[in-house]
Design a protein around this motif. Structure first.
Motif, PDB file in Angstrom:
ATOM      1  N   PRO A   1      35.411  36.393  76.545  1.00  0.00           N
ATOM      2  CA  PRO A   1      34.272  37.180  77.022  1.00  0.00           C
ATOM      3  C   PRO A   1      33.187  36.359  77.707  1.00  0.00           C
ATOM      4  CG  PRO A   1      33.967  36.672  74.716  1.00  0.00           C
ATOM      5  CD  PRO A   1      35.273  36.035  75.113  1.00  0.00           C
ATOM      6  N   PHE A   2      33.458  35.122  78.068  1.00  0.00           N
ATOM      7  CA  PHE A   2      32.432  34.258  78.642  1.00  0.00           C
ATOM      8  C   PHE A   2      32.306  34.405  80.153  1.00  0.00           C
ATOM      9  CE2 PHE A   2      33.538  32.404  74.585  1.00  0.00           C
ATOM     10  CZ  PHE A   2      32.296  32.099  74.050  1.00  0.00           C
TER      11      PHE A   2
ATOM     12  N   ASP B   1      33.998  46.598  87.778  1.00  0.00           N
ATOM     13  CA  ASP B   1      33.315  46.914  89.030  1.00  0.00           C
ATOM     14  C   ASP B   1      33.600  45.898  90.131  1.00  0.00           C
ATOM     15  OD1 ASP B   1      31.966  44.741  88.036  1.00  0.00           O
ATOM     16  OD2 ASP B   1      29.975  45.664  88.086  1.00  0.00           O
ATOM     17  N   GLY B   2      34.490  44.921  89.835  1.00  0.00           N
ATOM     18  CA  GLY B   2      34.827  43.924  90.837  1.00  0.00           C
ATOM     19  C   GLY B   2      33.859  42.762  90.911  1.00  0.00           C
ATOM     20  N   GLU B   3      32.880  42.722  90.003  1.00  0.00           N
ATOM     21  CA  GLU B   3      31.904  41.640  89.948  1.00  0.00           C
ATOM     22  C   GLU B   3      32.169  40.781  88.709  1.00  0.00           C
ATOM     23  OE1 GLU B   3      29.613  41.039  92.242  1.00  0.00           O
ATOM     24  OE2 GLU B   3      30.149  42.798  93.445  1.00  0.00           O
ATOM     25  N   TYR B   4      31.868  39.483  88.830  1.00  0.00           N
ATOM     26  CA  TYR B   4      32.033  38.606  87.679  1.00  0.00           C
ATOM     27  C   TYR B   4      30.965  38.900  86.634  1.00  0.00           C
ATOM     28  CZ  TYR B   4      35.517  35.837  90.114  1.00  0.00           C
ATOM     29  OH  TYR B   4      36.663  35.428  90.745  1.00  0.00           O
ATOM     30  N   THR B   5      31.379  38.863  85.393  1.00  0.00           N
ATOM     31  CA  THR B   5      30.468  39.108  84.291  1.00  0.00           C
ATOM     32  C   THR B   5      30.904  38.252  83.104  1.00  0.00           C
ATOM     33  OG1 THR B   5      29.407  40.831  82.953  1.00  0.00           O
ATOM     34  CG2 THR B   5      31.786  41.058  83.369  1.00  0.00           C
TER      35      THR B   5
ATOM     36  N   LYS C   1      22.719  33.994  85.032  1.00  0.00           N
ATOM     37  CA  LYS C   1      21.975  34.873  85.941  1.00  0.00           C
ATOM     38  C   LYS C   1      20.539  35.033  85.466  1.00  0.00           C
ATOM     39  CE  LYS C   1      21.517  38.014  89.249  1.00  0.00           C
ATOM     40  NZ  LYS C   1      20.197  38.585  88.923  1.00  0.00           N
ATOM     41  N   ALA C   2      20.334  35.177  84.157  1.00  0.00           N
ATOM     42  CA  ALA C   2      18.984  35.308  83.611  1.00  0.00           C
ATOM     43  C   ALA C   2      18.182  34.031  83.816  1.00  0.00           C
ATOM     44  CB  ALA C   2      19.063  35.671  82.125  1.00  0.00           C
ATOM     45  N   VAL C   3      18.842  32.875  83.694  1.00  0.00           N
ATOM     46  CA  VAL C   3      18.179  31.594  83.958  1.00  0.00           C
ATOM     47  C   VAL C   3      17.684  31.546  85.403  1.00  0.00           C
ATOM     48  CG1 VAL C   3      18.611  29.122  84.304  1.00  0.00           C
ATOM     49  CG2 VAL C   3      19.327  30.232  82.177  1.00  0.00           C
ATOM     50  N   CYS C   4      18.547  31.932  86.325  1.00  0.00           N
ATOM     51  CA  CYS C   4      18.178  31.897  87.744  1.00  0.00           C
ATOM     52  C   CYS C   4      17.052  32.884  88.040  1.00  0.00           C
ATOM     53  CB  CYS C   4      19.396  32.190  88.610  1.00  0.00           C
ATOM     54  SG  CYS C   4      20.626  30.855  88.620  1.00  0.00           S
ATOM     55  N   ASP C   5      17.091  34.060  87.431  1.00  0.00           N
ATOM     56  CA  ASP C   5      16.013  35.028  87.606  1.00  0.00           C
ATOM     57  C   ASP C   5      14.698  34.464  87.096  1.00  0.00           C
ATOM     58  OD1 ASP C   5      17.752  36.857  88.711  1.00  0.00           O
ATOM     59  OD2 ASP C   5      17.985  38.045  86.879  1.00  0.00           O
ATOM     60  N   LEU C   6      14.758  33.794  85.967  1.00  0.00           N
ATOM     61  CA  LEU C   6      13.554  33.226  85.359  1.00  0.00           C
ATOM     62  C   LEU C   6      12.941  32.152  86.238  1.00  0.00           C
ATOM     63  CD1 LEU C   6      11.760  33.108  82.760  1.00  0.00           C
ATOM     64  CD2 LEU C   6      13.309  31.329  81.940  1.00  0.00           C
TER      65      LEU C   6
ATOM     66  N   GLU D   1      13.584  32.405  73.175  1.00  0.00           N
ATOM     67  CA  GLU D   1      12.278  32.712  72.592  1.00  0.00           C
ATOM     68  C   GLU D   1      11.816  34.131  72.927  1.00  0.00           C
ATOM     69  OE1 GLU D   1       7.722  30.848  72.460  1.00  0.00           O
ATOM     70  OE2 GLU D   1       9.311  29.864  73.613  1.00  0.00           O
ATOM     71  N   ASN D   2      12.061  34.582  74.160  1.00  0.00           N
ATOM     72  CA  ASN D   2      11.547  35.905  74.536  1.00  0.00           C
ATOM     73  C   ASN D   2      12.516  37.045  74.208  1.00  0.00           C
ATOM     74  OD1 ASN D   2      13.472  36.131  76.646  1.00  0.00           O
ATOM     75  ND2 ASN D   2      12.059  35.311  78.180  1.00  0.00           N
ATOM     76  N   GLY D   3      13.660  36.712  73.594  1.00  0.00           N
ATOM     77  CA  GLY D   3      14.576  37.738  73.138  1.00  0.00           C
ATOM     78  C   GLY D   3      15.651  38.146  74.129  1.00  0.00           C
ATOM     79  N   THR D   4      15.581  37.629  75.353  1.00  0.00           N
ATOM     80  CA  THR D   4      16.579  37.987  76.367  1.00  0.00           C
ATOM     81  C   THR D   4      17.964  37.510  75.976  1.00  0.00           C
ATOM     82  OG1 THR D   4      14.896  37.870  78.110  1.00  0.00           O
ATOM     83  CG2 THR D   4      17.198  37.759  78.806  1.00  0.00           C
ATOM     84  N   TYR D   5      18.034  36.312  75.413  1.00  0.00           N
ATOM     85  CA  TYR D   5      19.317  35.724  75.014  1.00  0.00           C
ATOM     86  C   TYR D   5      20.001  36.605  73.970  1.00  0.00           C
ATOM     87  CZ  TYR D   5      22.482  31.749  74.029  1.00  0.00           C
ATOM     88  OH  TYR D   5      23.576  30.925  73.881  1.00  0.00           O
ATOM     89  N   ALA D   6      19.256  37.035  72.970  1.00  0.00           N
ATOM     90  CA  ALA D   6      19.818  37.886  71.919  1.00  0.00           C
ATOM     91  C   ALA D   6      20.231  39.243  72.476  1.00  0.00           C
ATOM     92  CB  ALA D   6      18.804  38.067  70.793  1.00  0.00           C
ATOM     93  N   LYS D   7      19.471  39.755  73.435  1.00  0.00           N
ATOM     94  CA  LYS D   7      19.801  41.048  74.029  1.00  0.00           C
ATOM     95  C   LYS D   7      21.122  40.962  74.799  1.00  0.00           C
ATOM     96  CE  LYS D   7      17.811  44.806  76.745  1.00  0.00           C
ATOM     97  NZ  LYS D   7      18.013  45.754  75.632  1.00  0.00           N
ATOM     98  N   ILE D   8      21.321  39.856  75.526  1.00  0.00           N
ATOM     99  CA  ILE D   8      22.593  39.646  76.226  1.00  0.00           C
ATOM    100  C   ILE D   8      23.730  39.546  75.218  1.00  0.00           C
ATOM    101  CG2 ILE D   8      23.916  38.018  77.644  1.00  0.00           C
ATOM    102  CD1 ILE D   8      21.279  37.300  79.048  1.00  0.00           C
ATOM    103  N   ALA D   9      23.486  38.818  74.131  1.00  0.00           N
ATOM    104  CA  ALA D   9      24.525  38.606  73.114  1.00  0.00           C
ATOM    105  C   ALA D   9      24.968  39.911  72.473  1.00  0.00           C
ATOM    106  CB  ALA D   9      24.027  37.637  72.049  1.00  0.00           C
ATOM    107  N   GLU D  10      24.088  40.920  72.441  1.00  0.00           N
ATOM    108  CA  GLU D  10      24.454  42.212  71.861  1.00  0.00           C
ATOM    109  C   GLU D  10      25.647  42.844  72.580  1.00  0.00           C
ATOM    110  OE1 GLU D  10      21.016  44.660  71.971  1.00  0.00           O
ATOM    111  OE2 GLU D  10      19.932  43.537  70.414  1.00  0.00           O
ATOM    112  N   ASN D  11      25.847  42.465  73.847  1.00  0.00           N
ATOM    113  CA  ASN D  11      26.974  43.008  74.615  1.00  0.00           C
ATOM    114  C   ASN D  11      28.300  42.343  74.243  1.00  0.00           C
ATOM    115  OD1 ASN D  11      25.209  44.650  76.130  1.00  0.00           O
ATOM    116  ND2 ASN D  11      24.773  42.956  77.531  1.00  0.00           N
TER     117      ASN D  11
END
Length: 267
Positions: A45-46, A52-56, A64-69, A245-255
């Motif tokens: 799952p990494f 949808d034909g996109e990498y995930t 992707k979240a790192v780059c957005d940040l 720290e801001n919880g984004t990592y845990a939110k991604i992990a929920e998937n």
């Protein structure tokens, strides 16, 4: 793909150290850094190709979240896993980040390695009706493993599990885990030696297979950068720390519930 010149690296490091979330610190378009993530395209799952034909995948979403940040453009490059470090050195990507086992040999060769973020082991994947229940049952059997993986290294003549591998009838190598699984499904091999999260993801989507988990070859996943890219590695690690720290990592992990318990930053 833009190359990371010394000047450009200095520019984005400023943004890395100042970033506090979102794209508020994004530089002008002509100065925006493009960060190219090198992945194994077939490593759920990494990292994998979604419906949808996109990498995930977990690693893809975190990067992707790192780059957005940090206000970077985000691109993906699918590496040939057996040639991943050669392609990294050739500037085809800026890192290798896809369930990659951290090895002392990489560090000794000069690669810059991140801190580990995931604890894993190697397991055995077999058909449910194979009659194979333990590692010892593979004596006289044919086993598949992916080229360029820690599993292949463990089973090599000088590997930690060489004595066990010597009991196999044959050991074959495949370009990807999906190829290994196809060989197993078609009956060409009796078992696949594979990373635990990949085996678990496969079993969850495919009936008639089971995982034999005997804690073979404990390992940790991390990110590899080219020699000299210590500042780039630190920028990414600092951004990941902010996501934790801001919880984004845990939110991604929920998937990805099957891997949460082994994510070092959440335990």
């Amino acid at each position: 793909m833009k190359k990371f010149t010394a000047l450009l690296l200095a520019v984005f490091m400023i943004f890395a150290l100042c970033a506090c979330g979102g794209n508020s610190n994004t530089p002008e378009d002509e100065d925006t850094v493009t960060f190219v993530m090198g992945i194994d395209p077939e490593y759920p799952p990494f990292s994998y190709l979604g419906d949808d034909g996109e990498y995930t995948g977990f690693d893809v979403e975190v990067c992707k979240a790192v780059c957005d940040l940090l206000g970077w453009n985000f691109e993906i490059f699918g590496v040939n896993w057996d040639q991943k470090l050669i392609q990294l050195d050739a500037d085809e990507c800026d890192c290798v980040w896809a369930g990659m086992t951290l090895l002392d040999s990489m560090k000794e060769a000069g690669y810059v390695l991140s801190a580990p973020y995931y604890d894993s082991t190697q397991v055995i994947l077999v058909k449910a009706d194979s009659g194979i229940a333990t590692a010892d049952d593979l004596a006289g059997k044919t086993v598949a493993v992916q080229l360029g993986t820690s599993g292949e290294a463990l089973l090599a003549e000088d590997g930690d599990l060489a004595d066990w591998a010597a009991t196999f009838k044959d050991l074959i190598t495949c370009d990807s885990f999906l190829s290994c699984f196809s060989e197993l499904g078609g009956g060409s091999v009796d078992a696949v030696f594979v990373d635990k999260p990949v085996a678990a993801a496969f079993v969850a989507e495919n009936e008639g297979y089971v995982v034999i988990d005997e804690n073979l070859g404990a390992e940790q996943y991390g990110i590899a950068f080219r020699s000299g890219d210590e500042e780039l590695c630190k920028a990414v690690e600092d951004a990941v720390a902010q996501l934790v720290e801001n919880g984004t990592y845990a939110k991604i992990a929920e998937n990805y519930p099957d891997i949460v318990n082994n994510l070092i930053f959440l335990n």
